[in-house]
Enzyme design. Structure first.
Site, mmCIF file in Angstrom:
data_model
loop_
_atom_site.group_PDB
_atom_site.id
_atom_site.type_symbol
_atom_site.label_atom_id
_atom_site.label_comp_id
_atom_site.label_asym_id
_atom_site.label_seq_id
_atom_site.Cartn_x
_atom_site.Cartn_y
_atom_site.Cartn_z
ATOM 1 N N LYS A 187 4.151 3.482 -0.159
ATOM 2 C CA LYS A 187 2.895 3.242 0.447
ATOM 3 C C LYS A 187 2.832 1.769 1.473
ATOM 4 O O LYS A 187 1.840 1.289 1.950
ATOM 5 C CB LYS A 187 1.820 3.158 -0.773
ATOM 6 C CG LYS A 187 2.234 4.664 -1.502
ATOM 7 C CD LYS A 187 0.399 3.974 -2.445
ATOM 8 C CE LYS A 187 0.318 5.685 -2.713
ATOM 9 N NZ LYS A 187 1.483 6.069 -3.736
ATOM 10 N N ASP A 188 3.918 0.655 1.289
ATOM 11 C CA ASP A 188 4.331 0.204 2.147
ATOM 12 C C ASP A 188 3.903 -0.077 3.850
ATOM 13 O O ASP A 188 3.202 -0.152 3.786
ATOM 14 C CB ASP A 188 5.319 -0.627 1.837
ATOM 15 C CG ASP A 188 5.481 -1.443 0.917
ATOM 16 O OD1 ASP A 188 4.596 -1.633 -0.007
ATOM 17 O OD2 ASP A 188 6.738 -1.286 -0.221
#
Ligand SMILES: *Cc1c(COP(=O)(O)O)cnc(C)c1O
Length: 494
Positions: free
Chosen positions: A112-113
């Site tokens: 998700k980064d």
């Protein structure tokens, strides 16, 4: 200005990508989509000749055309800098005769980064230093929360409130969130499931009275969940870049089709693969890998989406989801842009908990998408076998995809398994899968044991959590989430 995006449920009002990113969700409850996906192309030769950053600029410039090239460039530079522990950002490495696309080298060790280091920068540019302050409200099944907190902490004019299901995330995931520093962050556990959290966040966004009170104070709510266009667009980059890496390694010739297998929850990651295909990436198949919450695998098999089923808590908690919100976008594209159909399906889902798509839509979807599932035993076996046979240590989410990929018949195309989290984020379950006894051990004892057993090293940002101070210990019922948001706005902005 290019007004480019409209709701999946109506094509009447269109907005710029900046407006879509600030709003998160469309006013009618639909998701923002762009019809330009039908003709826009990302040139493959260019992609194959360049690295991740240049491809990110190209992809974002295509999907978010009202951002100026220098705006895109500075967002890319800031989002994919030294906070990543790999120069390649998302490196492709061998996985036996297949490939692993490692998406977990960012600051919070989960894929998700890739999107959440970018979204705050896109929002900040869209605000243009003025306008209302933005409170991000997000529900997390584990990984989004920390990635959102890390991405937004300290970003001028924004705040972030994260809700996670109480007792349903790993120790390390919880510690990552409750130790978050920053004057503009709020974290609260909710008694319920992830779907309860997400459902209530959707209701909060639709709460007119709350919106008016906040508006009077100069605050607007927005979403960092994967329904936001600003989350989806950055994820398209790594499909193109992974392909370029395979070409440079000599594994594929430019133009050859590649299959991607994706551990799937909210359908954001794999949908980005579908966007890449529509933008010209040679994709043979997108394989949707489900855990025991296999509502998507059933949908792709039967054409009926039915959320009326028991919820399973699994060892791949970021995929413990019964309503995969981003699927609505696929329904839009696979139906040829039929807003009326999408609206009526979403009404069926809201009213009856299920819907069935027409055969032609299912056929269109199945031309690209395949599926499979892995229960917890399959997942543990995949972790164990991948370590013993291939010398590669994978996390439970990745292991779901690995199990599913192994069950798909080979068709001659190169195959890429998306790896969505560091195994150290879930070290207790990984250690147990390797046959070790973990009784009475906390996550950190397991982290040490996993390092000793495998000779691999835990990422510093996870190892450092044991010294972190708990700063957020709120727990509430679903009904209190709206009030929590309102008080967080008051604390952060007033
Ligand atoms: C969020 C997440 C997923 C699921 O991705 P979706 O975009 O929701 O389908 C898979 N694995 C990990 C580790 C995640 O954090």
């Amino acid at each position: 200005m290019t007004t480019f995006y409209h709701s999946t449920r109506s094509a009447e009002d269109s907005v710029t990508s900046k407006q879509a990113i600030l709003a998160g969700i469309a006013p009618d409850g639909g998701l923002y989509v762009s019809d330009a996906l039908a003709d826009a192309r990302v040139p493959l030769e260019t992609v194959c000749a360049q690295g991740f950053h240049a491809t990110a600029r190209l992809v974002l410039g295509t999907l978010l055309p009202d951002y100026a090239p220098d705006e895109v460039a500075s967002c890319v530079e800031g989002a994919y800098g030294t906070q990543w522990d790999s120069d390649a950002v998302c490196p492709v490495t061998p996985l036996g005769t297949d490939w692993l696309l490692e998406l977990y080298h960012g600051p919070t060790c989960a894929f998700k980064d890739v999107a959440l280091q970018m979204l705050p920068r896109l929002m900040s540019v869209a605000r243009d230093g003025g306008g209302r302050k933005i409170m991000i409200v997000t529900a997390t099944s584990g990984d989004t929360g920390k990635a959102a907190l890390d991405g937004f902490a300290g970003v001028e004019g924004t705040g972030v409130t994260v809700f996670y299901p109480h007792g349903k995330v790993s120790d390390i995931q919880r510690l990552q969130m409750v130790t978050q520093l920053g004057g503009n962050v709020a974290v609260c556990a909710v008694r319920g499931t992830f779907d309860d959290c997400q459902g209530e966040v959707k209701r909060i966004f639709a709460d007119r009275a709350l919106a008016e009170r906040l508006d009077a104070a100069g605050v607007a709510l927005s979403s960092a969940n994967s329904i936001n266009v600003g989350r989806l667009a950055p994820q398209v980059t790594y499909y193109f870049d992974a392909y370029a890496q395979l070409v440079r390694r000599g594994a594929v010739r430019a133009g050859d089709e590649v299959t991607f297998c994706v551990p799937t929850g909210n359908f954001g990651d794999v949908l980005a693969g579908y966007y890449a295909k529509r933008l010209g990436l040679p994709v043979r198949r997108l394989v949707v890998a489900s855990n025991a919450n296999d509502v998507l695998a059933d949908f792709l098999t039967t054409g009926t989406y039915d959320r009326r089923r028991p919820f399973h808590k699994t060892i791949s908690p970021s995929m413990d989801i019964l309503v995969s919100s981003n699927l609505e976008r696929l329904l839009y594209f696979a139906s040829g842009g039929d807003c009326e159909l999408v609206s009526s399906l979403m009404r069926d889902l809201a009213e009856d908990g299920a819907y069935t798509v027409p055969d032609r839509v299912l056929d269109e979807i199945r031309a690209t998408f395949a599926c499979g599932r892995a229960d917890d035993d399959d997942t543990r076996a995949a972790i164990r076998d991948t370590w013993r046979e291939l010398d590669v240590l994978i996390d439970p989410h990745t292991a779901v995809a690995k199990h599913v990929l192994d069950g798909i018949e080979r068709d001659g195309s190169e195959r890429v398994c998306l790896s969505t989290a560091s195994p150290y984020k879930f070290c207790t379950d990984v250690l147990r899968a390797l046959g070790e006894v973990t009784d009475g051990m906390n996550d950190f004892a397991c982290m040490d044991a996993l390092e000793r057993l495998t000779g691999t090293v835990a990422p510093a940002q996870l190892a450092g959590l044991r010294a972190g101070e708990v700063l957020h210990d709120d727990v509430c019922d679903r009904e209190r989430m709206g009030a929590f948001v309102e008080s967080a706005c008051a604390r952060v902005f007033l």
